[in-house]
Scaffold this motif. Structure first.
Motif, PDB file in Angstrom:
ATOM      1  N   GLY A  53       0.783  -1.228   0.000  1.00  0.00           N
ATOM      2  CA  GLY A  53       0.000   0.000   0.000  1.00  0.00           C
ATOM      3  C   GLY A  53       0.812   1.275   0.000  1.00  0.00           C
ATOM      4  N   ALA A  54       1.787   1.356   0.892  1.00  0.00           N
ATOM      5  CA  ALA A  54       2.654   2.531   1.028  1.00  0.00           C
ATOM      6  C   ALA A  54       3.883   2.098   1.807  1.00  0.00           C
ATOM      7  N   PRO A  55       4.982   2.846   1.705  1.00  0.00           N
ATOM      8  CA  PRO A  55       6.177   2.460   2.462  1.00  0.00           C
ATOM      9  C   PRO A  55       5.895   2.412   3.961  1.00  0.00           C
ATOM     10  N   GLY A  56       6.318   1.337   4.625  1.00  0.00           N
ATOM     11  CA  GLY A  56       6.167   1.246   6.067  1.00  0.00           C
ATOM     12  C   GLY A  56       7.237   2.098   6.748  1.00  0.00           C
ATOM     13  N   ILE A  57       6.824   3.168   7.425  1.00  0.00           N
ATOM     14  CA  ILE A  57       7.776   4.109   8.007  1.00  0.00           C
ATOM     15  C   ILE A  57       8.623   3.446   9.091  1.00  0.00           C
ATOM     16  N   LYS A  58       7.983   2.702   9.990  1.00  0.00           N
ATOM     17  CA  LYS A  58       8.733   2.084  11.090  1.00  0.00           C
ATOM     18  C   LYS A  58       9.759   1.075  10.584  1.00  0.00           C
ATOM     19  N   VAL A 102      12.897   0.638  -1.868  1.00  0.00           N
ATOM     20  CA  VAL A 102      11.514   0.529  -1.409  1.00  0.00           C
ATOM     21  C   VAL A 102      10.618   0.160  -2.587  1.00  0.00           C
ATOM     22  N   VAL A 103       9.954  -0.989  -2.465  1.00  0.00           N
ATOM     23  CA  VAL A 103       9.016  -1.477  -3.476  1.00  0.00           C
ATOM     24  C   VAL A 103       7.640  -1.555  -2.820  1.00  0.00           C
ATOM     25  N   VAL A 104       6.627  -0.995  -3.473  1.00  0.00           N
ATOM     26  CA  VAL A 104       5.276  -0.962  -2.921  1.00  0.00           C
ATOM     27  C   VAL A 104       4.339  -1.751  -3.819  1.00  0.00           C
ATOM     28  N   VAL A 105       3.637  -2.708  -3.236  1.00  0.00           N
ATOM     29  CA  VAL A 105       2.631  -3.485  -3.970  1.00  0.00           C
ATOM     30  C   VAL A 105       1.244  -2.980  -3.592  1.00  0.00           C
ATOM     31  N   ASP A 106       0.247  -3.388  -4.355  1.00  0.00           N
ATOM     32  CA  ASP A 106      -1.112  -2.912  -4.138  1.00  0.00           C
ATOM     33  C   ASP A 106      -1.684  -3.384  -2.803  1.00  0.00           C
ATOM     34  N   GLU A 107      -2.319  -2.471  -2.113  1.00  0.00           N
ATOM     35  CA  GLU A 107      -3.125  -2.826  -0.947  1.00  0.00           C
ATOM     36  C   GLU A 107      -4.523  -3.243  -1.393  1.00  0.00           C
ATOM     37  N   THR A 154       0.845   9.521   2.387  1.00  0.00           N
ATOM     38  CA  THR A 154       0.913  10.038   1.018  1.00  0.00           C
ATOM     39  C   THR A 154       2.286  10.627   0.721  1.00  0.00           C
ATOM     40  N   CYS A 155       2.813  11.414   1.654  1.00  0.00           N
ATOM     41  CA  CYS A 155       4.139  12.008   1.451  1.00  0.00           C
ATOM     42  C   CYS A 155       5.216  10.931   1.396  1.00  0.00           C
ATOM     43  N   ALA A 156       5.128   9.934   2.282  1.00  0.00           N
ATOM     44  CA  ALA A 156       6.110   8.845   2.273  1.00  0.00           C
ATOM     45  C   ALA A 156       6.070   8.094   0.957  1.00  0.00           C
ATOM     46  N   GLY A 157       4.866   7.898   0.436  1.00  0.00           N
ATOM     47  CA  GLY A 157       4.744   7.203  -0.838  1.00  0.00           C
ATOM     48  C   GLY A 157       5.435   7.937  -1.965  1.00  0.00           C
ATOM     49  N   HIS A 158       5.299   9.259  -1.990  1.00  0.00           N
ATOM     50  CA  HIS A 158       5.933  10.057  -3.044  1.00  0.00           C
ATOM     51  C   HIS A 158       7.449  10.121  -2.885  1.00  0.00           C
ATOM     52  N   VAL A 159       7.921  10.236  -1.655  1.00  0.00           N
ATOM     53  CA  VAL A 159       9.337  10.495  -1.410  1.00  0.00           C
ATOM     54  C   VAL A 159      10.164   9.215  -1.378  1.00  0.00           C
ATOM     55  N   LEU A 160       9.632   8.155  -0.782  1.00  0.00           N
ATOM     56  CA  LEU A 160      10.435   6.972  -0.497  1.00  0.00           C
ATOM     57  C   LEU A 160      10.324   5.859  -1.531  1.00  0.00           C
ATOM     58  N   THR A 161       9.225   5.793  -2.264  1.00  0.00           N
ATOM     59  CA  THR A 161       9.004   4.661  -3.164  1.00  0.00           C
ATOM     60  C   THR A 161       9.954   4.692  -4.358  1.00  0.00           C
ATOM     61  N   ASP A 162      10.656   3.591  -4.564  1.00  0.00           N
ATOM     62  CA  ASP A 162      11.522   3.442  -5.727  1.00  0.00           C
ATOM     63  C   ASP A 162      10.825   2.711  -6.871  1.00  0.00           C
ATOM     64  N   LEU A 163       9.934   1.780  -6.530  1.00  0.00           N
ATOM     65  CA  LEU A 163       9.226   0.999  -7.549  1.00  0.00           C
ATOM     66  C   LEU A 163       7.814   0.714  -7.080  1.00  0.00           C
ATOM     67  N   ARG A 164       6.835   1.051  -7.915  1.00  0.00           N
ATOM     68  CA  ARG A 164       5.442   0.679  -7.656  1.00  0.00           C
ATOM     69  C   ARG A 164       5.161  -0.599  -8.429  1.00  0.00           C
ATOM     70  N   TRP A 165       4.995  -1.703  -7.710  1.00  0.00           N
ATOM     71  CA  TRP A 165       4.673  -2.986  -8.334  1.00  0.00           C
ATOM     72  C   TRP A 165       3.145  -3.057  -8.406  1.00  0.00           C
ATOM     73  N   ALA A 166       2.574  -2.279  -9.320  1.00  0.00           N
ATOM     74  CA  ALA A 166       1.126  -2.069  -9.383  1.00  0.00           C
ATOM     75  C   ALA A 166       0.469  -3.040 -10.353  1.00  0.00           C
ATOM     76  N   LEU A 167      -0.693  -3.523  -9.996  1.00  0.00           N
ATOM     77  CA  LEU A 167      -1.435  -4.433 -10.861  1.00  0.00           C
ATOM     78  C   LEU A 167      -2.027  -3.700 -12.058  1.00  0.00           C
ATOM     79  N   TYR A 168      -2.331  -2.409 -11.892  1.00  0.00           N
ATOM     80  CA  TYR A 168      -2.951  -1.630 -12.959  1.00  0.00           C
ATOM     81  C   TYR A 168      -2.111  -0.387 -13.241  1.00  0.00           C
ATOM     82  N   GLU A 169      -2.040  -0.012 -14.518  1.00  0.00           N
ATOM     83  CA  GLU A 169      -1.355   1.214 -14.886  1.00  0.00           C
ATOM     84  C   GLU A 169      -2.109   1.898 -16.020  1.00  0.00           C
ATOM     85  N   GLN A 170      -1.954   3.202 -16.080  1.00  0.00           N
ATOM     86  CA  GLN A 170      -2.571   3.984 -17.147  1.00  0.00           C
ATOM     87  C   GLN A 170      -1.570   4.196 -18.269  1.00  0.00           C
ATOM     88  N   VAL A 171      -1.990   3.870 -19.471  1.00  0.00           N
ATOM     89  CA  VAL A 171      -1.174   4.081 -20.660  1.00  0.00           C
ATOM     90  C   VAL A 171      -2.016   4.864 -21.655  1.00  0.00           C
TER      91      VAL A 171
END
Length: 340
Positions: free
Chosen positions: A94-99, A114-119, A152-169
């Protein structure tokens, strides 16, 4: 290669994590050690069991899965052959785990990838939809707003790769094949149990969240069941794992041991129905099952509160929601879905 897996709240999260780990094993040649931090509860229930970890994380001679509850505890073919050091990945839901992020930096003095998968569909929302979700789960201000901004801020700043099931093209949503491969081994049945023509309703814990009364929701299900009977479909309910058992005794209740997207009783149904949910979306988009959104008056405010990306994502793979009180419209939609 070390991977810390954090933020798991459902078996479906393990499916997404498993697809990333398979990707990692394909692009690396050394050992991969997964430190699994365990699962948390949703609405007071922990719905992830040890057998889910075994089933949905890959089995590979180079992969070791270590549980967080006992230091050094390891399972898998590579157990006992691990050592500290090497590249470190924080695999978070869902988002980077801060702790865990801060703990990893303190331990190794280096920043992890940091890799984030879908919640779930909530991953495609914004800070307002996250805030509203935490409010529905009982959070009291100002904490839902503060937490939403922080995540939301952690997601923007810390995420290196979004391993997302859906993407907009090009303004169009598509399923990402490599991520969807986590569902590829689903035991798909050609029809529902015993060859019966069946519609399956995927419920959500709206009663637990205080959005709908039990009587109102059972009345809604009765309207859907009547429309299904009009087109010759038996009706069954697949309860959400966070719901109390026995609530839907008026209809056959399907087991909820597996994610709905991997359950042959659900995947084999002629039509799947539900309100806006991740499982319904995945069944339509990934498993290509005929799926219908239905709604009831108590949830109209919830639908209006969807974020713009959530709204467009649902619309890309599912038809507009149908008010179950309009029996004729729902009956026609069921007939059209069966004919797909």
């Amino acid at each position: 290669m070390r991977v810390t897996l954090a933020g798991v709240r459902s078996a479906t999260h393990l499916v997404h994590a498993g697809s990333y780990l398979r990707h990692l094993l394909r692009r690396t040649s050394g050992e991969v050690v997964v430190d699994y931090l365990g699962s948390g509860s949703f609405l007071g229930r922990d719905n992830v069991r040890p057998e889910h970890v075994t089933a949905f994380l890959p089995e590979d001679p180079r992969l070791t899965v270590r549980s967080s509850d006992r230091a050094g505890d390891a399972s898998g073919p590579g157990a006992g052959r691990t050592r500290q050091g090497g590249h470190h990945v924080l695999l978070s839901v869902g988002a980077p785990g801060i702790k865990p992020y801060l703990r990893l930096i303190a331990e190794s003095r280096t920043r992890p990838e940091v890799v984030v998968v879908d919640e779930g569909i909530g991953t495609y929302g914004d800070w307002r939809t996250r805030r509203d979700a935490w409010r529905r789960q009982g959070g009291r201000e100002p904490w839902p707003t503060v937490r939403s901004w922080a995540v939301t801020c952690a997601g923007h700043v810390l995420t290196d790769l979004r391993w997302a099931l859906y993407e907009q093209v090009g303004g169009t949503w598509r399923v990402v094949p490599e991520v969807a491969a986590g569902f590829a081994d689903a035991p798909v049945a050609p029809t529902s149990a015993a060859g019966e023509a069946r519609a399956v309703y995927l419920t959500q814990p709206w009663v637990e969240l205080g959005l709908v009364t039990e009587d109102a929701f059972r009345g809604h299900l009765g309207q859907v069941a009547a429309a299904c009977a009009d087109v010759g479909l038996a009706f069954a309910v697949r309860p959400h794992p966070a719901e109390a058992g026995g609530r839907y005794a008026a209809w056959p209740e399907l087991a909820r041991d597996l994610p709905a997207e991997l359950d042959p009783a659900v995947v084999g149904a002629q039509v799947v129905l539900g309100t806006d949910s991740t499982a319904l979306l995945n069944l339509a988009a990934v498993q290509r099952r005929p799926a219908l959104r239905v709604t009831l008056p108590e949830l109209h405010r919830l639908e209006r509160g969807l974020g713009s990306e959530q709204r467009s994502l649902l619309a890309a793979f599912l038809p507009p929601p149908i008010d179950a009180r309009h029996r004729g419209g729902l009956t026609r939609a069921l007939e059209a879905a069966r004919g797909r």
